[in-house]
Design a protein around this motif. Structure first.
Motif, PDB file in Angstrom:
ATOM      1  N   HIS A   1       0.834  -1.212   0.000  1.00 36.05           N
ATOM      2  CA  HIS A   1       0.000   0.000   0.000  1.00 36.05           C
ATOM      3  C   HIS A   1       0.863   1.255   0.000  1.00 36.05           C
ATOM      4  O   HIS A   1       1.851   1.343   0.733  1.00 36.05           O
ATOM      5  CB  HIS A   1      -0.900   0.030   1.234  1.00 36.05           C
TER       6      HIS A   1
ATOM      7  N   LYS B   1      -4.253  -7.533   2.014  1.00 31.35           N
ATOM      8  CA  LYS B   1      -3.724  -7.685   0.659  1.00 31.35           C
ATOM      9  C   LYS B   1      -4.299  -6.628  -0.282  1.00 31.35           C
ATOM     10  O   LYS B   1      -3.577  -5.951  -0.981  1.00 31.35           O
ATOM     11  CB  LYS B   1      -4.008  -9.096   0.142  1.00 31.35           C
ATOM     12  N   ASP B   2      -5.626  -6.468  -0.258  1.00 30.63           N
ATOM     13  CA  ASP B   2      -6.177  -5.525  -1.233  1.00 30.63           C
ATOM     14  C   ASP B   2      -7.073  -4.444  -0.643  1.00 30.63           C
ATOM     15  O   ASP B   2      -7.771  -3.770  -1.370  1.00 30.63           O
ATOM     16  CB  ASP B   2      -6.898  -6.272  -2.363  1.00 30.63           C
ATOM     17  N   SER B   3      -7.040  -4.297   0.702  1.00 32.07           N
ATOM     18  CA  SER B   3      -7.798  -3.170   1.247  1.00 32.07           C
ATOM     19  C   SER B   3      -7.183  -2.702   2.560  1.00 32.07           C
ATOM     20  O   SER B   3      -6.110  -3.163   2.952  1.00 32.07           O
ATOM     21  CB  SER B   3      -9.269  -3.561   1.437  1.00 32.07           C
TER      22      SER B   3
END
Ligand SMILES: *Cc1c(COP(=O)(O)O)cnc(C)c1O
Length: 438
Positions: free
Chosen positions: A25, A418-420
Motif C-alpha cells: 500500500h 492484501k487488497d484493502s
C-alpha cells in the motif's frame, strides 16, 4: 531509486513514483485517506510472523508446544482476534489486557497472566474471566491465589516465574546479573525451590511448570540454550527430589527484530529447530521427558508489521550546530527514544528516490526538549513542510506505550490487508480526552 533489497523488512518497497509502499500500500495515499499522523499495521505480515512460531514450535518441539503472544507489545481487540485465528495463546499482564482480550472473544483458557505484583482484585478478575494460567511471581501471590481459588472452589493452573541468572546481553550464565531482577525467584539462591515447595503444599494450586524470561531483542539462540539448560536441570531436580513432573516450560520473550540495517536478519524457524534439538539432548541427558515448551514473542510478531506516518511541519537549520525536522506526533505516540534511546529507521515516504545527505534530529510536537523520535538521521535535503515522514518497525511498544501528553489524542491504527485497509482502532477525539473529567 532505493534498492528494495536494502529495506529492513520484506513488506516494504518503493513505487515507481518514489513512494514508500507498506504491505503493497502507498503510504502517501494512506495519509491522504485517513489523516495524519497514523499507525499502520500489515495484517498479512502479523499472520506470517505468528505462523512461523506456531508451525515451527509444533514441528520441532511437538504437539502441546506453542507460542503465546506477549500482548503488552500491542494490546487492542483486533490483534487478539488475529493471533487467536493463527493458533497463538496470549500473555496478559493486567486486568485491562484481560478485559481487552475477552472483549475480542479470545479463548481465555489460552491466556497466561503475568506480573510481579498482581493485586487480589487482579487475581480474582483473572479467575472470574477464565484465564487459563497464572504465572505466579512470589510467595505472597501464591498465598493469595490459593485463597481466592479456594473461595471459588477451583484448582488454579499455575507456572512459577524463575530467574535462571542469565544476562542476555553478555550471555554470561549464572552471573548474578539477572538474579537481582524484580521478577520471579532465583534458582541460584534456593528461592526457586522454596517457592516450588510452597506451591506443592497448596491444595488449590495445580503447578504445571516454570517460566523464565531472559530478555528482549535477543538475536542469538545461545541465550535460550543457556537459560533452558539451567531451567531443565532445575526441572530434573524437582522431579528427583520432590516427585514433581513438569508439564510446561515457558522460555519467555521472543527473538529480536530489525529496527535498523545494523540489526541482523535471523531465521526464527531455524533457531527454533536448533533450540529444540539441543533441549531434547539436554532432557535425555538429565533423564527426563521434555515438557511442552512455550515461548512468548511480542515484538517479533508485531514490530515489523507496523510503521508510523507523520507529516513534516518545519525544518530548522541552526547553522554550525544542528538541524531539526519536526513532525505532528512524537513522544506521546512513540516514547521509546525518550525512554531508552531506541534506534529506528526514518524515511521520507514521498521522496524515497532522492539521496540522503541532510543530517538532522527528528523531533515531535510536544513542549519538551526530550521529545525526540530519532537523532542523527540522514534525510533528503529537500525535506520540507508537508512531506510524509515514516518511522519503521513501530508495531510493538508504540501504541501500547502511548500517552496523551500535551492533550494530544492517540493515533488510530489502520490495518492494511492484501487488497484493502480498515480502521482497527479509531483516532481519539477531544471528547475522549475529557470523558472522565467532572
Ligand atoms: C516483555 C515480555 C515478553 C515479550 O518480549 P518481546 O521482546 O516483545 O518478545 C515476553 N514475556 C515476558 C514475561 C515479558 O515480560
Amino acid at each position: 531509486m532505493q534498492d528494495v533489497k536494502t529495506m529492513i523488512c520484506d513488506n516494504l518497497s518503493v513505487s515507481s513514483r518514489g513512494h514508500l509502499l507498506f504491505g503493497g500500500h502507498d503510504t502517501v495515499e494512506l495519509i491522504r485517506q485517513y489523516g495524519s499522523p497514523l499507525y499502520v499495521m500489515d495484517e498479512e505480515k502479523i499472520r506470517r510472523n505468528a505462523r512461523i512460531y506456531v508451525d515451527s514450535m509444533k514441528q520441532y518441539f511437538g504437539n502441546g508446544s506453542h507460542p503465546l503472544f506477549a500482548s503488552k507489545a500491542a494490546s487492542f481487540k483486533q490483534i487478539y482476534r488475529i493471533i487467536g485465528q493463527e493458533g497463538m495463546g496470549t500473555d496478559v499482564v493486567s486486568a485491562g489486557e484481560i478485559y481487552t482480550a475477552k472483549a475480542a472473544g479470545f479463548d481465555m483458557s489460552l491466556a497466561y497472566f503475568h506480573g510481579n505484583n498482581k493485586t487480589d482484585a487482579d487475581i480474582a478478575y483473572a479467575m472470574e474471566n477464565g484465564v487459563g494460567c497464572i504465572v505466579a511471581d512470589n510467595a505472597e501471590e501464591l498465598e493469595a491465589i490459593e485463597r481466592l481459588a479456594g473461595e471459588r472452589g477451583i484448582r488454579q493452573k499455575i507456572l512459577l516465574r524463575l530467574t535462571p541468572g542469565i544476562d542476555p546481553h553478555t550471555y554470561e550464565a549464572v552471573a548474578t546479573g539477572k538474579v537481582d531482577s524484580k521478577f520471579g525467584a532465583a534458582i541460584e539462591t534456593g528461592a526457586a525451590e522454596e517457592l516450588t515447595l510452597l506451591a506443592l503444599s497448596k491444595s488449590n494450586l495445580d503447578l504445571w511448570g516454570f517460566h523464565c524470561h531472559v530478555g528482549s531483542q535477543v538475536f542469538d539462540s545461545e541465550v535460550y540454550l543457556a537459560a533452558s539448560e539451567i531451567m531443565l536441570s532445575f526441572v530434573a531436580k524437582m522431579q528427583k527430589d520432590h516427585g514433581l513432573v513438569t508439564r510446561e516450560l515457558n522460555l519467555g520473550g521472543g527473538y529480536g527484530v530489525r529496527y535498523t540495517e545494523a540489526d541482523p536478519v535471523i531465521n526464527i524457524a531455524e533457531n527454533i529447530a536448533l533450540v529444540a534439538a539441543e533441549l531434547k539432548k539436554t532432557a535425555a541427558r538429565l533423564g527426563i521427558a521434555l515438557p511442552c515448551i512455550l515461548m512468548e514473542p511480542g515484538r517479533s510478531i508485531v514490530a515489523d508489521a507496523g510503521l508510523t506516518l507523520y507529516t513534516v511541519g518545519s525544518v530548522k537549520e541552526i547553522k554550525g550546530y544542528k538541524n531539526y525536522v519536526s513532525v505532528d506526533g512524537g513522544m506521546p505516540d512513540n516514547p521509546r527514544y525518550a525512554l531508552y534511546g531506541s534506534a529506528y529507521t526514518v524515511e521520507i515516504a514521498n521522496k524515497m528516490d532522492e539521496s540522503k545527505e541532510f543530517v538532522c534530529s527528528v523531533v515531535g510536537r510536544c513542549c519538551e526538549c526530550g521529545d525526540i523520535l530519532q537523532e542523527n538521521v540522514k534525510l533528503t535535503s529537500t525535506v520540507t513542510r508537508g512531506d510524509i515522514l515514516a518511522v519503521l518497525t513501530t508495531g510493538a511498544y508504540n501504541y501500547s506505550m502511548a500517552s496523551n501528553y500535551n492533550r494530544i489524542p492517540r493515533l488510530p491504527i489502520i490495518m492494511v490487508t492484501k487488497d484493502s485497509s480498515y480502521v482497527a482502532v479509531k483516532r481519539e477525539t477531544f471528547e475522549d480526552l475529557i470523558k472522565n473529567e467532572i
